[in-house]
Design an enzyme around this catalytic site. Structure first.
Site, short mmCIF file in Angstrom:
data_model
loop_
_atom_site.label_atom_id
_atom_site.label_comp_id
_atom_site.label_asym_id
_atom_site.label_seq_id
_atom_site.Cartn_x
_atom_site.Cartn_y
_atom_site.Cartn_z
N TYR A 159 -6.81 5.84 -1.50
CA TYR A 159 -6.72 4.55 -2.21
C TYR A 159 -8.10 3.92 -2.42
O TYR A 159 -8.48 3.65 -3.57
CB TYR A 159 -5.75 3.60 -1.48
CG TYR A 159 -5.76 2.21 -2.07
CD1 TYR A 159 -5.17 1.94 -3.30
CD2 TYR A 159 -6.41 1.16 -1.42
CE1 TYR A 159 -5.22 0.66 -3.86
CE2 TYR A 159 -6.45 -0.11 -1.96
CZ TYR A 159 -5.85 -0.36 -3.19
OH TYR A 159 -5.91 -1.62 -3.74
N LYS A 163 -10.09 3.36 -6.03
CA LYS A 163 -10.52 2.04 -6.53
C LYS A 163 -12.03 2.05 -6.81
O LYS A 163 -12.49 1.48 -7.78
CB LYS A 163 -10.17 0.93 -5.53
CG LYS A 163 -8.69 0.70 -5.31
CD LYS A 163 -7.94 0.29 -6.55
CE LYS A 163 -8.18 -1.12 -7.02
NZ LYS A 163 -7.29 -1.46 -8.18
N1 LIG Z 1 -2.46 -6.75 -2.63
C1 LIG Z 1 -3.72 -6.84 -2.20
O1 LIG Z 1 -4.00 -7.31 -1.11
C2 LIG Z 1 -4.83 -6.38 -3.11
C3 LIG Z 1 -6.14 -6.58 -2.68
C4 LIG Z 1 -7.19 -6.17 -3.48
C5 LIG Z 1 -6.94 -5.58 -4.70
N2 LIG Z 1 -5.67 -5.37 -5.11
C6 LIG Z 1 -5.47 -4.75 -6.43
O2 LIG Z 1 -4.72 -5.65 -7.22
C7 LIG Z 1 -3.92 -4.93 -8.15
C8 LIG Z 1 -2.49 -5.41 -8.05
O3 LIG Z 1 -2.03 -5.17 -6.74
P1 LIG Z 1 -0.67 -5.76 -6.20
O4 LIG Z 1 -0.87 -6.09 -4.78
O5 LIG Z 1 -0.18 -6.79 -7.12
O6 LIG Z 1 0.24 -4.47 -6.26
P2 LIG Z 1 1.68 -4.28 -6.87
O7 LIG Z 1 2.13 -2.92 -6.46
O8 LIG Z 1 2.55 -5.42 -6.53
O9 LIG Z 1 1.40 -4.32 -8.42
C9 LIG Z 1 0.93 -3.22 -9.13
C10 LIG Z 1 1.71 -3.14 -10.43
O10 LIG Z 1 1.23 -2.01 -11.15
C11 LIG Z 1 2.36 -1.34 -11.68
N3 LIG Z 1 2.06 0.07 -11.87
C12 LIG Z 1 1.91 1.01 -10.90
N4 LIG Z 1 1.72 2.21 -11.46
C13 LIG Z 1 1.75 2.01 -12.80
C14 LIG Z 1 1.62 2.87 -13.92
N5 LIG Z 1 1.46 4.19 -13.77
N6 LIG Z 1 1.69 2.34 -15.14
C15 LIG Z 1 1.91 1.01 -15.32
N7 LIG Z 1 2.04 0.15 -14.31
C16 LIG Z 1 1.96 0.65 -13.06
C17 LIG Z 1 3.46 -1.51 -10.65
O11 LIG Z 1 4.74 -1.30 -11.22
C18 LIG Z 1 3.22 -2.92 -10.18
O12 LIG Z 1 3.98 -3.84 -10.93
C19 LIG Z 1 -4.09 -3.46 -7.81
O13 LIG Z 1 -4.98 -2.89 -8.73
C20 LIG Z 1 -4.69 -3.47 -6.41
O14 LIG Z 1 -5.50 -2.35 -6.20
C21 LIG Z 1 -4.60 -5.77 -4.35
C1 LIG Z 2 -1.79 -2.52 13.37
C2 LIG Z 2 -0.79 -3.54 12.88
C3 LIG Z 2 -0.44 -4.46 14.00
O1 LIG Z 2 0.07 -5.71 13.68
C4 LIG Z 2 -1.34 -4.31 11.72
C5 LIG Z 2 -1.43 -3.46 10.48
C6 LIG Z 2 -1.92 -4.29 9.37
C7 LIG Z 2 -2.18 -3.47 8.10
C8 LIG Z 2 -0.87 -3.01 7.52
C9 LIG Z 2 -3.00 -4.33 7.14
C10 LIG Z 2 -4.34 -4.72 7.74
C11 LIG Z 2 -5.31 -4.89 6.57
C12 LIG Z 2 -4.45 -4.74 5.34
C13 LIG Z 2 -5.15 -4.36 4.03
C14 LIG Z 2 -6.20 -5.37 3.62
O2 LIG Z 2 -5.69 -6.68 3.68
C15 LIG Z 2 -6.75 -5.14 2.28
C16 LIG Z 2 -6.14 -4.38 1.35
C17 LIG Z 2 -6.85 -4.15 0.10
C18 LIG Z 2 -6.00 -4.01 -1.10
O3 LIG Z 2 -6.72 -3.43 -2.14
C19 LIG Z 2 -4.67 -3.35 -0.87
C20 LIG Z 2 -3.97 -3.81 0.39
C21 LIG Z 2 -4.86 -3.68 1.61
C22 LIG Z 2 -5.18 -2.20 1.80
C23 LIG Z 2 -4.13 -4.24 2.88
C24 LIG Z 2 -2.95 -3.33 3.28
C25 LIG Z 2 -2.36 -3.68 4.66
C26 LIG Z 2 -3.41 -3.71 5.77
C27 LIG Z 2 -3.98 -2.31 5.98
#
Ligand SMILES: NC(=O)c1ccc[n+]([C@@H]2O[C@H](COP(=O)([O-])OP(=O)(O)OC[C@H]3O[C@@H](n4cnc5c(N)ncnc54)[C@H](O)[C@@H]3O)[C@@H](O)[C@H]2O)c1
Ligand SMILES: C[C@@H](CO)CCC[C@@H](C)[C@H]1CC[C@H]2[C@@H]3[C@H](O)C=C4C[C@@H](O)CC[C@]4(C)[C@H]3CC[C@]12C
Length: 369
Positions: A159, A163
Protein backbone atom coordinates in the site's frame (compact mmCIF):
# COMPACT_ATOMS: atom_id res chain seq x y z
CA UNK A 1 -9.28 24.30 -20.36
CA UNK A 2 -10.78 26.76 -17.91
CA UNK A 3 -10.56 30.38 -19.02
CA UNK A 4 -12.13 33.42 -17.44
CA UNK A 5 -15.23 33.22 -19.66
CA UNK A 6 -15.95 29.76 -18.25
CA UNK A 7 -15.31 30.73 -14.65
CA UNK A 8 -18.91 30.13 -13.50
CA UNK A 9 -19.21 26.94 -15.48
CA UNK A 10 -16.76 24.47 -14.09
CA UNK A 11 -16.97 20.72 -14.41
CA UNK A 12 -15.29 18.71 -11.65
CA UNK A 13 -14.68 14.99 -11.55
CA UNK A 14 -14.13 13.21 -8.22
CA UNK A 15 -12.80 9.69 -8.58
CA UNK A 16 -13.56 7.48 -5.60
CA UNK A 17 -16.39 9.93 -4.92
CA UNK A 18 -18.41 7.36 -2.98
CA UNK A 19 -15.63 6.44 -0.55
CA UNK A 20 -15.17 7.72 3.01
CA UNK A 21 -13.18 10.79 1.95
CA UNK A 22 -14.72 11.04 -1.52
CA UNK A 23 -18.25 11.50 -0.18
CA UNK A 24 -17.07 14.39 2.02
CA UNK A 25 -15.27 15.96 -0.96
CA UNK A 26 -18.43 15.69 -3.07
CA UNK A 27 -20.59 17.26 -0.35
CA UNK A 28 -18.00 19.98 0.30
CA UNK A 29 -17.80 20.89 -3.40
CA UNK A 30 -21.57 21.25 -3.55
CA UNK A 31 -21.52 23.50 -0.49
CA UNK A 32 -18.39 25.53 -1.14
CA UNK A 33 -17.58 25.70 -4.84
CA UNK A 34 -19.92 28.31 -6.31
CA UNK A 35 -18.38 28.07 -9.79
CA UNK A 36 -19.50 24.48 -10.19
CA UNK A 37 -21.81 23.57 -13.07
CA UNK A 38 -21.42 19.81 -13.16
CA UNK A 39 -20.01 17.39 -10.63
CA UNK A 40 -19.09 13.94 -11.88
CA UNK A 41 -18.83 11.25 -9.23
CA UNK A 42 -16.83 8.27 -10.47
CA UNK A 43 -16.59 5.12 -8.39
CA UNK A 44 -16.48 1.36 -8.68
CA UNK A 45 -19.46 1.23 -6.30
CA UNK A 46 -21.98 4.06 -6.34
CA UNK A 47 -23.59 4.93 -2.99
CA UNK A 48 -27.38 5.25 -2.57
CA UNK A 49 -26.85 8.62 -0.82
CA UNK A 50 -26.08 10.15 -4.21
CA UNK A 51 -29.78 9.94 -5.03
CA UNK A 52 -30.68 12.09 -2.02
CA UNK A 53 -28.06 14.81 -2.49
CA UNK A 54 -29.21 18.43 -2.36
CA UNK A 55 -27.49 19.50 -5.56
CA UNK A 56 -29.03 22.95 -6.09
CA UNK A 57 -28.24 24.21 -9.59
CA UNK A 58 -25.36 21.76 -10.00
CA UNK A 59 -25.79 18.73 -12.21
CA UNK A 60 -24.43 15.66 -10.44
CA UNK A 61 -23.48 12.85 -12.77
CA UNK A 62 -22.90 9.45 -11.20
CA UNK A 63 -20.49 7.28 -13.17
CA UNK A 64 -19.97 3.68 -12.20
CA UNK A 65 -16.48 2.91 -13.43
CA UNK A 66 -13.09 1.41 -12.75
CA UNK A 67 -9.88 3.47 -12.71
CA UNK A 68 -7.94 0.49 -14.00
CA UNK A 69 -9.93 0.67 -17.26
CA UNK A 70 -8.30 3.47 -19.26
CA UNK A 71 -11.25 3.94 -21.63
CA UNK A 72 -13.71 4.37 -18.75
CA UNK A 73 -11.45 6.95 -17.13
CA UNK A 74 -10.97 8.86 -20.38
CA UNK A 75 -14.71 9.00 -21.00
CA UNK A 76 -15.31 10.34 -17.48
CA UNK A 77 -12.51 12.93 -17.67
CA UNK A 78 -13.43 14.30 -21.13
CA UNK A 79 -14.73 17.85 -20.74
CA UNK A 80 -13.84 18.17 -17.04
CA UNK A 81 -11.84 21.20 -15.92
CA UNK A 82 -10.58 19.68 -12.69
CA UNK A 83 -10.03 16.11 -11.51
CA UNK A 84 -9.79 15.25 -7.81
CA UNK A 85 -8.42 11.73 -7.76
CA UNK A 86 -9.23 10.11 -4.42
CA UNK A 87 -10.00 6.59 -5.70
CA UNK A 88 -7.69 3.99 -4.29
CA UNK A 89 -7.43 0.62 -2.69
CA UNK A 90 -6.75 1.33 0.97
CA UNK A 91 -5.54 -1.99 2.27
CA UNK A 92 -3.02 -2.59 5.01
CA UNK A 93 -4.82 -5.73 6.21
CA UNK A 94 -3.94 -8.17 3.43
CA UNK A 95 -7.40 -8.21 1.87
CA UNK A 96 -6.14 -7.62 -1.67
CA UNK A 97 -3.03 -8.91 -3.44
CA UNK A 98 -0.09 -6.58 -3.96
CA UNK A 99 -0.72 -6.82 -7.73
CA UNK A 100 -4.29 -5.57 -7.32
CA UNK A 101 -3.17 -2.74 -5.04
CA UNK A 102 -0.58 -1.73 -7.62
CA UNK A 103 -3.06 -1.94 -10.47
CA UNK A 104 -5.65 0.27 -8.78
CA UNK A 105 -3.36 2.77 -7.07
CA UNK A 106 -0.53 3.08 -9.59
CA UNK A 107 -1.97 2.04 -12.97
CA UNK A 108 -5.28 3.72 -12.05
CA UNK A 109 -3.45 6.98 -11.36
CA UNK A 110 -1.47 6.67 -14.59
CA UNK A 111 -4.79 6.25 -16.42
CA UNK A 112 -6.12 9.43 -14.81
CA UNK A 113 -3.02 11.38 -15.84
CA UNK A 114 -3.16 10.09 -19.43
CA UNK A 115 -6.87 10.88 -19.62
CA UNK A 116 -6.16 14.48 -18.56
CA UNK A 117 -3.44 14.77 -21.19
CA UNK A 118 -5.57 13.25 -23.97
CA UNK A 119 -8.74 15.20 -23.25
CA UNK A 120 -7.21 18.58 -22.36
CA UNK A 121 -8.06 18.63 -18.65
CA UNK A 122 -5.58 20.93 -17.00
CA UNK A 123 -5.93 20.55 -13.23
CA UNK A 124 -5.36 17.40 -11.20
CA UNK A 125 -5.39 17.02 -7.42
CA UNK A 126 -4.19 13.67 -6.11
CA UNK A 127 -5.05 12.26 -2.68
CA UNK A 128 -1.75 10.84 -1.55
CA UNK A 129 -1.00 9.74 2.02
CA UNK A 130 1.37 10.37 4.92
CA UNK A 131 2.51 6.84 4.17
CA UNK A 132 4.48 7.94 1.11
CA UNK A 133 6.85 9.33 3.72
CA UNK A 134 6.45 6.92 6.60
CA UNK A 135 6.55 5.36 9.07
CA UNK A 136 9.43 3.57 7.33
CA UNK A 137 10.33 -0.08 7.74
CA UNK A 138 12.96 0.84 10.31
CA UNK A 139 10.39 2.41 12.61
CA UNK A 140 12.13 5.80 12.73
CA UNK A 141 9.96 8.42 14.44
CA UNK A 142 8.73 11.39 12.40
CA UNK A 143 7.99 13.92 15.13
CA UNK A 144 6.01 17.02 14.16
CA UNK A 145 7.70 17.04 10.77
CA UNK A 146 6.80 19.06 7.71
CA UNK A 147 7.02 18.62 3.94
CA UNK A 148 10.76 19.41 4.01
CA UNK A 149 11.75 17.31 7.01
CA UNK A 150 14.43 14.82 5.97
CA UNK A 151 13.26 11.26 6.54
CA UNK A 152 14.37 7.95 5.09
CA UNK A 153 11.25 6.83 3.23
CA UNK A 154 11.67 3.08 2.75
CA UNK A 155 8.64 0.89 2.16
CA UNK A 156 8.11 -2.82 1.84
CA UNK A 157 4.34 -2.96 2.17
CA UNK A 158 2.37 -2.81 -1.11
CA UNK A 159 0.00 0.00 0.00
CA UNK A 160 2.58 2.69 0.92
CA UNK A 161 4.74 1.59 -2.01
CA UNK A 162 1.81 2.07 -4.38
CA UNK A 163 0.91 5.48 -2.92
CA UNK A 164 4.52 6.65 -3.21
CA UNK A 165 4.77 5.51 -6.84
CA UNK A 166 1.44 7.10 -7.73
CA UNK A 167 2.36 10.37 -6.05
CA UNK A 168 5.61 10.44 -8.01
CA UNK A 169 3.71 9.91 -11.28
CA UNK A 170 1.38 12.79 -10.45
CA UNK A 171 4.19 15.18 -9.54
CA UNK A 172 6.25 14.24 -12.60
CA UNK A 173 3.23 14.89 -14.81
CA UNK A 174 3.09 18.52 -13.68
CA UNK A 175 3.91 20.69 -16.71
CA UNK A 176 3.11 18.07 -19.37
CA UNK A 177 1.25 19.54 -22.31
CA UNK A 178 -2.41 18.51 -22.41
CA UNK A 179 -4.53 18.36 -25.57
CA UNK A 180 -4.78 21.95 -26.77
CA UNK A 181 -1.27 22.81 -25.66
CA UNK A 182 -1.76 24.09 -22.10
CA UNK A 183 0.33 22.67 -19.24
CA UNK A 184 -1.07 20.10 -16.83
CA UNK A 185 -1.01 21.44 -13.25
CA UNK A 186 -0.89 18.81 -10.52
CA UNK A 187 -0.40 18.58 -6.79
CA UNK A 188 -0.68 15.95 -4.07
CA UNK A 189 -2.28 16.12 -0.63
CA UNK A 190 -0.98 13.80 2.05
CA UNK A 191 -3.51 13.17 4.82
CA UNK A 192 -2.37 11.57 8.05
CA UNK A 193 -4.86 9.08 9.56
CA UNK A 194 -8.29 10.47 8.64
CA UNK A 195 -11.20 10.20 11.08
CA UNK A 196 -14.78 11.38 11.03
CA UNK A 197 -18.25 10.37 9.95
CA UNK A 198 -18.05 7.19 7.85
CA UNK A 199 -14.66 6.01 9.13
CA UNK A 200 -14.77 2.23 8.79
CA UNK A 201 -11.90 1.44 11.19
CA UNK A 202 -13.41 3.62 13.95
CA UNK A 203 -16.68 1.76 13.39
CA UNK A 204 -14.92 -1.65 13.63
CA UNK A 205 -13.09 -0.65 16.82
CA UNK A 206 -16.34 0.65 18.35
CA UNK A 207 -18.13 -2.63 17.64
CA UNK A 208 -15.14 -4.57 18.96
CA UNK A 209 -15.32 -2.57 22.21
CA UNK A 210 -19.03 -3.21 22.50
CA UNK A 211 -18.47 -6.94 22.07
CA UNK A 212 -15.83 -6.78 24.83
CA UNK A 213 -18.34 -5.35 27.30
CA UNK A 214 -17.55 -1.69 26.68
CA UNK A 215 -13.78 -2.11 27.08
CA UNK A 216 -10.74 -1.79 24.87
CA UNK A 217 -7.34 -2.94 26.04
CA UNK A 218 -4.30 -0.72 25.65
CA UNK A 219 -1.72 -2.22 23.33
CA UNK A 220 0.31 0.84 22.31
CA UNK A 221 2.34 3.05 24.68
CA UNK A 222 0.60 6.39 25.26
CA UNK A 223 3.87 8.15 24.36
CA UNK A 224 3.71 7.11 20.68
CA UNK A 225 2.10 9.99 18.78
CA UNK A 226 0.01 9.32 15.69
CA UNK A 227 -1.12 12.07 13.30
CA UNK A 228 -4.88 12.38 12.76
CA UNK A 229 -6.94 14.80 10.74
CA UNK A 230 -10.70 15.34 10.45
CA UNK A 231 -12.29 14.25 7.18
CA UNK A 232 -14.19 17.53 6.75
CA UNK A 233 -10.92 19.46 6.88
CA UNK A 234 -9.26 17.06 4.44
CA UNK A 235 -12.20 17.53 2.07
CA UNK A 236 -12.00 21.32 2.48
CA UNK A 237 -8.30 21.24 1.67
CA UNK A 238 -9.07 19.37 -1.56
CA UNK A 239 -11.71 21.92 -2.58
CA UNK A 240 -9.46 24.84 -1.77
CA UNK A 241 -6.33 23.51 -3.44
CA UNK A 242 -8.33 22.59 -6.57
CA UNK A 243 -9.59 26.18 -6.73
CA UNK A 244 -6.22 27.77 -6.09
CA UNK A 245 -4.42 25.45 -8.51
CA UNK A 246 -6.32 27.31 -11.23
CA UNK A 247 -5.27 30.73 -9.90
CA UNK A 248 -1.70 30.06 -8.79
CA UNK A 249 -0.46 27.29 -11.05
CA UNK A 250 3.18 28.37 -10.83
CA UNK A 251 3.28 28.22 -7.04
CA UNK A 252 1.12 25.16 -6.39
CA UNK A 253 1.95 22.99 -9.41
CA UNK A 254 4.12 19.98 -8.54
CA UNK A 255 3.82 20.56 -4.79
CA UNK A 256 2.93 18.22 -1.94
CA UNK A 257 1.00 19.28 1.16
CA UNK A 258 0.37 17.39 4.35
CA UNK A 259 -3.26 17.61 5.51
CA UNK A 260 -3.47 19.00 9.02
CA UNK A 261 -5.80 20.65 11.48
CA UNK A 262 -5.99 21.17 15.23
CA UNK A 263 -6.71 17.53 16.15
CA UNK A 264 -4.48 16.73 19.16
CA UNK A 265 -1.27 14.72 19.02
CA UNK A 266 -1.97 11.46 20.83
CA UNK A 267 -1.40 7.75 20.49
CA UNK A 268 -3.72 5.99 18.06
CA UNK A 269 -5.70 4.44 20.91
CA UNK A 270 -5.84 7.56 23.11
CA UNK A 271 -7.05 9.58 20.15
CA UNK A 272 -9.79 7.05 19.42
CA UNK A 273 -10.87 7.32 23.05
CA UNK A 274 -11.50 11.06 22.56
CA UNK A 275 -14.36 9.87 20.37
CA UNK A 276 -15.22 6.46 21.77
CA UNK A 277 -14.98 7.45 25.46
CA UNK A 278 -18.07 9.68 25.25
CA UNK A 279 -19.77 6.82 23.38
CA UNK A 280 -19.44 4.52 26.39
CA UNK A 281 -16.12 2.70 25.84
CA UNK A 282 -13.25 2.57 28.31
CA UNK A 283 -9.54 1.99 27.56
CA UNK A 284 -8.18 -0.42 30.12
CA UNK A 285 -4.57 0.03 31.28
CA UNK A 286 -2.30 3.03 31.66
CA UNK A 287 0.42 0.99 29.97
CA UNK A 288 0.18 -1.75 27.29
CA UNK A 289 -1.29 -4.86 28.85
CA UNK A 290 0.83 -7.17 26.73
CA UNK A 291 4.57 -6.82 26.11
CA UNK A 292 5.56 -5.77 22.59
CA UNK A 293 7.17 -9.13 21.80
CA UNK A 294 3.91 -10.93 22.59
CA UNK A 295 1.89 -8.52 20.44
CA UNK A 296 4.35 -9.06 17.61
CA UNK A 297 4.00 -12.81 18.09
CA UNK A 298 0.19 -12.46 17.82
CA UNK A 299 0.54 -10.22 14.79
CA UNK A 300 2.79 -12.79 13.11
CA UNK A 301 0.34 -15.54 14.05
CA UNK A 302 -2.45 -13.54 12.39
CA UNK A 303 -0.30 -13.21 9.27
CA UNK A 304 0.34 -16.94 9.24
CA UNK A 305 -3.35 -17.73 9.75
CA UNK A 306 -4.25 -15.35 6.95
CA UNK A 307 -1.89 -17.19 4.63
CA UNK A 308 -3.06 -20.67 5.71
CA UNK A 309 -6.76 -19.84 5.50
CA UNK A 310 -6.57 -17.91 2.23
CA UNK A 311 -7.78 -20.82 0.07
CA UNK A 312 -10.86 -21.15 2.32
CA UNK A 313 -11.71 -17.68 3.59
CA UNK A 314 -10.42 -14.15 4.00
CA UNK A 315 -8.99 -13.68 7.49
CA UNK A 316 -7.99 -10.01 7.80
CA UNK A 317 -7.89 -8.82 11.44
CA UNK A 318 -6.76 -5.30 12.43
CA UNK A 319 -3.58 -6.61 14.03
CA UNK A 320 -0.76 -7.69 11.71
CA UNK A 321 2.97 -6.94 11.74
CA UNK A 322 2.52 -3.88 9.52
CA UNK A 323 -0.37 -2.27 11.44
CA UNK A 324 1.40 -2.97 14.72
CA UNK A 325 4.54 -1.25 13.44
CA UNK A 326 2.48 1.69 12.21
CA UNK A 327 0.62 2.12 15.46
CA UNK A 328 3.90 1.81 17.39
CA UNK A 329 5.84 4.45 15.48
CA UNK A 330 5.48 8.15 16.13
CA UNK A 331 4.37 9.97 13.00
CA UNK A 332 3.01 13.49 13.41
CA UNK A 333 3.10 16.57 11.24
CA UNK A 334 3.39 20.23 12.12
CA UNK A 335 3.32 22.51 9.11
CA UNK A 336 1.68 25.60 7.68
CA UNK A 337 2.61 25.09 4.03
CA UNK A 338 -1.02 24.83 2.90
CA UNK A 339 -1.83 28.03 4.75
CA UNK A 340 1.12 29.85 3.17
CA UNK A 341 0.51 28.59 -0.37
CA UNK A 342 -3.26 28.64 -0.69
CA UNK A 343 -4.69 30.18 2.44
CA UNK A 344 -5.92 26.97 4.02
CA UNK A 345 -7.38 27.25 7.51
CA UNK A 346 -9.24 24.29 8.97
CA UNK A 347 -12.97 24.72 8.50
CA UNK A 348 -13.80 22.62 11.56
CA UNK A 349 -12.28 23.19 15.00
CA UNK A 350 -11.15 20.19 17.02
CA UNK A 351 -14.27 20.46 19.21
CA UNK A 352 -16.50 20.51 16.16
CA UNK A 353 -14.66 17.62 14.48
CA UNK A 354 -14.83 15.56 17.65
CA UNK A 355 -18.51 16.31 18.29
CA UNK A 356 -19.51 15.49 14.74
CA UNK A 357 -17.67 12.18 14.90
CA UNK A 358 -19.14 11.35 18.32
CA UNK A 359 -22.65 12.07 17.00
CA UNK A 360 -22.02 9.71 14.11
CA UNK A 361 -20.74 6.91 16.37
CA UNK A 362 -23.68 7.35 18.75
CA UNK A 363 -26.08 7.10 15.85
CA UNK A 364 -24.92 3.55 15.13
CA UNK A 365 -25.41 2.44 18.73
CA UNK A 366 -27.21 -0.87 18.92
CA UNK A 367 -26.53 -1.69 15.29
CA UNK A 368 -23.39 -3.76 16.00
CA UNK A 369 -23.19 -6.73 13.60
N1 LIG B 1 -8.47 6.77 5.32
C1 LIG B 1 -7.31 7.32 5.63
O1 LIG B 1 -6.93 7.42 6.79
C2 LIG B 1 -6.44 7.86 4.52
C3 LIG B 1 -5.27 8.53 4.89
C4 LIG B 1 -4.44 9.04 3.91
C5 LIG B 1 -4.78 8.90 2.58
N2 LIG B 1 -5.91 8.25 2.23
C6 LIG B 1 -6.22 8.16 0.79
O2 LIG B 1 -7.48 8.77 0.58
C7 LIG B 1 -8.15 8.14 -0.51
C8 LIG B 1 -9.54 7.76 -0.08
O3 LIG B 1 -9.43 6.85 0.99
P1 LIG B 1 -10.68 6.42 1.86
O4 LIG B 1 -10.22 6.25 3.25
O5 LIG B 1 -11.81 7.31 1.58
O6 LIG B 1 -10.95 4.97 1.28
P2 LIG B 1 -12.29 4.32 0.77
O7 LIG B 1 -11.99 2.88 0.52
O8 LIG B 1 -13.41 4.64 1.67
O9 LIG B 1 -12.53 5.07 -0.60
C9 LIG B 1 -11.89 4.72 -1.78
C10 LIG B 1 -12.92 4.74 -2.89
O10 LIG B 1 -12.26 4.37 -4.10
C11 LIG B 1 -13.10 3.48 -4.79
N3 LIG B 1 -12.32 2.60 -5.65
C12 LIG B 1 -11.50 1.59 -5.25
N4 LIG B 1 -11.02 0.96 -6.33
C13 LIG B 1 -11.53 1.60 -7.40
C14 LIG B 1 -11.40 1.40 -8.80
N5 LIG B 1 -10.67 0.41 -9.31
N6 LIG B 1 -12.06 2.24 -9.61
C15 LIG B 1 -12.84 3.23 -9.13
N7 LIG B 1 -13.01 3.46 -7.82
C16 LIG B 1 -12.36 2.64 -6.98
C17 LIG B 1 -13.81 2.67 -3.71
O11 LIG B 1 -14.99 2.07 -4.21
C18 LIG B 1 -14.04 3.71 -2.66
O12 LIG B 1 -15.31 4.31 -2.81
C19 LIG B 1 -7.28 6.96 -0.92
O13 LIG B 1 -6.56 7.31 -2.06
C20 LIG B 1 -6.35 6.76 0.27
O14 LIG B 1 -5.13 6.22 -0.14
C21 LIG B 1 -6.75 7.74 3.17
C1 LIG C 1 -2.44 -2.80 17.41
C2 LIG C 1 -3.87 -2.33 17.54
C3 LIG C 1 -4.21 -2.21 18.99
O1 LIG C 1 -5.26 -1.38 19.34
C4 LIG C 1 -4.06 -1.02 16.84
C5 LIG C 1 -4.01 -1.18 15.34
C6 LIG C 1 -4.28 0.13 14.73
C7 LIG C 1 -4.10 0.10 13.21
C8 LIG C 1 -5.20 -0.71 12.59
C9 LIG C 1 -4.04 1.54 12.70
C10 LIG C 1 -2.87 2.30 13.30
C11 LIG C 1 -2.46 3.35 12.28
C12 LIG C 1 -3.51 3.26 11.19
C13 LIG C 1 -3.16 3.80 9.81
C14 LIG C 1 -2.80 5.28 9.84
O2 LIG C 1 -3.76 6.02 10.55
C15 LIG C 1 -2.64 5.88 8.52
C16 LIG C 1 -3.13 5.32 7.39
C17 LIG C 1 -2.80 5.96 6.13
C18 LIG C 1 -3.84 5.87 5.07
O3 LIG C 1 -3.29 6.17 3.83
C19 LIG C 1 -4.63 4.60 5.07
C20 LIG C 1 -5.05 4.13 6.45
C21 LIG C 1 -3.86 4.03 7.39
C22 LIG C 1 -2.91 2.97 6.83
C23 LIG C 1 -4.33 3.62 8.83
C24 LIG C 1 -4.84 2.17 8.84
C25 LIG C 1 -5.08 1.62 10.27
C26 LIG C 1 -3.85 1.76 11.18
C27 LIG C 1 -2.72 0.90 10.65
Amino acid sequence: MADSAQAQELVYLVTGGCGFLGEHVVRMLLQREPRLRELRVFDLHLGPWLEELQTGPVQVTAIQGDVTQAHEVTAAVAGAHVVIHTAGLVDVFGRASSETIHEVNVQGTQNVIEACVQTGTQFLVYTSSMEVVGPNIKGHPFYRGNEDTPYEAAHRHPYPRSKALAEQLVLEANGRKVHGGLPLVTCALRPTGIYGEGHQIMRDIYYQGQRLGGRLFRAIPASVEHGRVYVGNVAWMHVLVARELQQQAALLGGQVYFCYDSSPYKSYEDFNMEILGPCGLRLVGARPLLPYWLLMFLALLNALLQWLLRPLLLYAPLLNPYTLAMANTTFTVSTNKAQRHFGYEPLFSWEDSRNRTIRWVRAMDGSAP
